[in-house]
Design an enzyme around this catalytic site. Sequence first.
Site, PDB file in Angstrom:
ATOM      1  N   CYS A   1       0.858  -1.191   0.000  1.00  0.00           N
ATOM      2  CA  CYS A   1       0.000   0.000   0.000  1.00  0.00           C
ATOM      3  C   CYS A   1       0.890   1.235   0.000  1.00  0.00           C
ATOM      4  CB  CYS A   1      -0.894  -0.021   1.238  1.00  0.00           C
ATOM      5  SG  CYS A   1      -2.008   1.389   1.348  1.00  0.00           S
TER       6      CYS A   1
ATOM      7  N   HIS B   1     -10.183   1.242   1.734  1.00  0.00           N
ATOM      8  CA  HIS B   1      -9.657   2.575   2.066  1.00  0.00           C
ATOM      9  C   HIS B   1     -10.795   3.558   2.337  1.00  0.00           C
ATOM     10  CE1 HIS B   1      -5.329   2.761   1.817  1.00  0.00           C
ATOM     11  NE2 HIS B   1      -5.268   2.181   0.639  1.00  0.00           N
TER      12      HIS B   1
ATOM     13  N   HIS C   1      -9.197  -3.715  -2.021  1.00  0.00           N
ATOM     14  CA  HIS C   1      -8.248  -2.899  -1.256  1.00  0.00           C
ATOM     15  C   HIS C   1      -8.701  -1.429  -1.239  1.00  0.00           C
ATOM     16  CE1 HIS C   1      -3.863  -1.972  -0.139  1.00  0.00           C
ATOM     17  NE2 HIS C   1      -4.346  -0.784  -0.434  1.00  0.00           N
ATOM     18  N   GLU C   2      -9.109  -0.930  -2.401  1.00  0.00           N
ATOM     19  CA  GLU C   2      -9.494   0.486  -2.503  1.00  0.00           C
ATOM     20  C   GLU C   2     -10.817   0.765  -1.795  1.00  0.00           C
ATOM     21  OE1 GLU C   2      -7.217   2.643  -3.584  1.00  0.00           O
ATOM     22  OE2 GLU C   2      -5.999   0.860  -3.909  1.00  0.00           O
TER      23      GLU C   2
END
Length: 185
Positions: free
Chosen positions: A107, A153, A149-150
């Site tokens: 990341c 976030h 993953h995004e």
Amino acid sequence: MKDHIVQAGDPVLRGIATPVAKKDIGSPRITKIIARMKKALAKETFGVAIAAPQIGESLRIFVVSGRVFIEESADDEEDVPTPPDRVFINPTLSRLSRKKAEMSEGCLSVRGKYGTVLRHEKAGIKALDEAGNKIAYQGSGLIGHIFQHECDHLDGILYIDKVVQLEEDEDMQSAREKLKEKHGL
Ligand code: ZN
């Protein structure tokens, strides 16, 4: 430094990001934020995607580098032009495969580390693009992985919260090489 990437420990990475109002898509403010995201991502040799909180903006936007899409489709053509970066506004995950797989990831907000994370093998995304049009995309391998993953976030989650094994890596290049190995890119 306006375009630096926020590092783990900054509260902006832990907030629930705010949806972008449809009327604001295409506005100077949102257009500028997206441009800053693309610029910050372009500076990262091994960066594949970036979420708005990573540049300090708590908004539900992420950008996936065009480089990812070239790797996906390029078999023999060396000189295919890099496709444009793709923008996902107010994304929601859809059609998550029941099957999960361990994958290696890093990341831009957790420098010098990479780790093994268990994620759905395939993930679809529904979102709006920069022009406010509805888009849907089905991702497997690295792309499905990036979507998860995004989206994390945007909900204040970092992969280090989910990691089953975390390793030091001074050089993000080797993390990237490991990703390539895992995904055959
Ligand atoms: Zn990240």
